[in-house]
Design a protein around this motif. Structure first.
Motif, mmCIF file in Angstrom:
data_model
loop_
_atom_site.group_PDB
_atom_site.id
_atom_site.type_symbol
_atom_site.label_atom_id
_atom_site.label_comp_id
_atom_site.label_asym_id
_atom_site.label_seq_id
_atom_site.Cartn_x
_atom_site.Cartn_y
_atom_site.Cartn_z
ATOM 1 N N LEU A 120 0.829 -1.206 0.000
ATOM 2 C CA LEU A 120 0.000 0.000 0.000
ATOM 3 C C LEU A 120 0.865 1.258 0.000
ATOM 4 O O LEU A 120 0.590 2.224 -0.712
ATOM 5 N N ARG A 121 1.952 1.273 0.773
ATOM 6 C CA ARG A 121 2.859 2.428 0.816
ATOM 7 C C ARG A 121 3.489 2.694 -0.551
ATOM 8 O O ARG A 121 3.552 3.822 -1.021
ATOM 9 N N ARG A 122 3.942 1.638 -1.238
ATOM 10 C CA ARG A 122 4.536 1.803 -2.570
ATOM 11 C C ARG A 122 3.514 2.343 -3.572
ATOM 12 O O ARG A 122 3.837 3.198 -4.396
ATOM 13 N N GLN A 123 2.295 1.867 -3.493
ATOM 14 C CA GLN A 123 1.253 2.368 -4.393
ATOM 15 C C GLN A 123 0.944 3.833 -4.126
ATOM 16 O O GLN A 123 0.771 4.622 -5.064
ATOM 17 N N MET A 124 0.881 4.236 -2.859
ATOM 18 C CA MET A 124 0.622 5.643 -2.521
ATOM 19 C C MET A 124 1.789 6.534 -2.967
ATOM 20 O O MET A 124 1.580 7.637 -3.473
ATOM 21 N N ASP A 125 3.033 6.060 -2.786
ATOM 22 C CA ASP A 125 4.188 6.819 -3.261
ATOM 23 C C ASP A 125 4.120 7.044 -4.763
ATOM 24 O O ASP A 125 4.415 8.132 -5.257
ATOM 25 N N GLN A 126 3.724 6.017 -5.490
ATOM 26 C CA GLN A 126 3.626 6.133 -6.943
ATOM 27 C C GLN A 126 2.550 7.142 -7.339
ATOM 28 O O GLN A 126 2.752 7.952 -8.238
ATOM 29 N N ASN A 149 7.850 11.857 -12.238
ATOM 30 C CA ASN A 149 8.212 10.633 -12.937
ATOM 31 C C ASN A 149 9.288 11.007 -13.955
ATOM 32 O O ASN A 149 9.040 11.661 -14.938
ATOM 33 N N GLN A 150 10.522 10.618 -13.686
ATOM 34 C CA GLN A 150 11.691 11.082 -14.418
ATOM 35 C C GLN A 150 11.887 10.271 -15.696
ATOM 36 O O GLN A 150 12.607 9.300 -15.723
ATOM 37 N N GLN A 151 11.264 10.712 -16.748
ATOM 38 C CA GLN A 151 11.484 10.125 -18.049
ATOM 39 C C GLN A 151 12.331 11.095 -18.851
ATOM 40 O O GLN A 151 12.205 12.303 -18.706
ATOM 41 N N PRO A 152 13.196 10.610 -19.735
ATOM 42 C CA PRO A 152 14.119 11.500 -20.422
ATOM 43 C C PRO A 152 13.435 12.581 -21.249
ATOM 44 O O PRO A 152 13.949 13.663 -21.376
ATOM 45 N N GLU A 153 12.297 12.351 -21.793
ATOM 46 C CA GLU A 153 11.639 13.324 -22.660
ATOM 47 C C GLU A 153 10.493 14.059 -21.967
ATOM 48 O O GLU A 153 9.639 14.623 -22.625
ATOM 49 N N THR A 154 10.472 14.034 -20.650
ATOM 50 C CA THR A 154 9.409 14.702 -19.913
ATOM 51 C C THR A 154 9.625 16.209 -19.935
ATOM 52 O O THR A 154 10.720 16.685 -19.677
#
Length: 171
Positions: free
Chosen positions: A15-21, A30-35
């Motif tokens: 649940l913690r990982r889902q809330m962090d996401q 969300n660190q994507q190169p083309e963001t």
């Protein structure tokens, strides 16, 4: 029937990982190169011009594309990732890489052919001179004193009023 053992700590961690996401997606981290992301800006209004400051650290002036119209300023560029050799272990980076863009609408029209730019220590400073019509003009307003008004104007009946004055109804 098989018995399944309940593991509350594993479910809490999931649940913690889902809330962090969810929070990362809401914050745009969300660190994507083309963001695309937007650099922080500051707009100051002075007597003759607007001063626009943009925070763009780590980029060289030659890598910026600044376009100015009478109503807006567009700043575009790209952070380029340095090639690094990973010899051992994991690599972690919280820097933002990729393209960025910011379009700032201006509150008044400017003379876009007379814009001055300075890029120093990661701060882009644009001096945007206002058009002469948009500059603040101070005008003295004469206020007539009520005692100087002509008495005949003050005592004339209101002939333009079409409201009938009705007597209050008896209850």
């Amino acid at each position: 029937m098989a018995l399944i053992r309940w593991q509350p700590f594993q479910e809490i961690e999931t649940l913690r990982r889902q809330m962090d996401q969810v929070f990362e997606e809401l914050a745009g981290n969300n660190q994507q190169p083309e963001t695309f992301w937007k650099p922080a800006v500051e707009l100051k209004d002075t007597e003759d011009s607007l001063i626009l400051r943009a925070e763009i650290p780590g980029v060289e002036g030659k890598d910026l594309d600044v376009q100015v119209t009478r109503e807006a300023v567009a700043i575009r560029g790209e952070y380029r990732r340095e090639q690094q050799a990973q010899e051992r272990g994991l690599f972690r980076s919280e820097f933002r890489y990729g393209k960025f863009q910011r379009v700032v609408g201006l509150p008044v029209a400017i003379q876009n052919d007379q814009v001055q730019a300075e890029f120093k220590n990661g701060i882009l400073t644009l001096t945007l001179p206002k058009v002469t019509e948009a500059r603040r003009k101070v005008v003295k307003v004469n206020i007539a004193d009520a005692s100087t008004a002509a008495p005949e104007i003050a005592n004339e009946p209101d002939t333009n009023s079409h409201v009938d004055k009705a007597e209050p109804a008896a209850v």
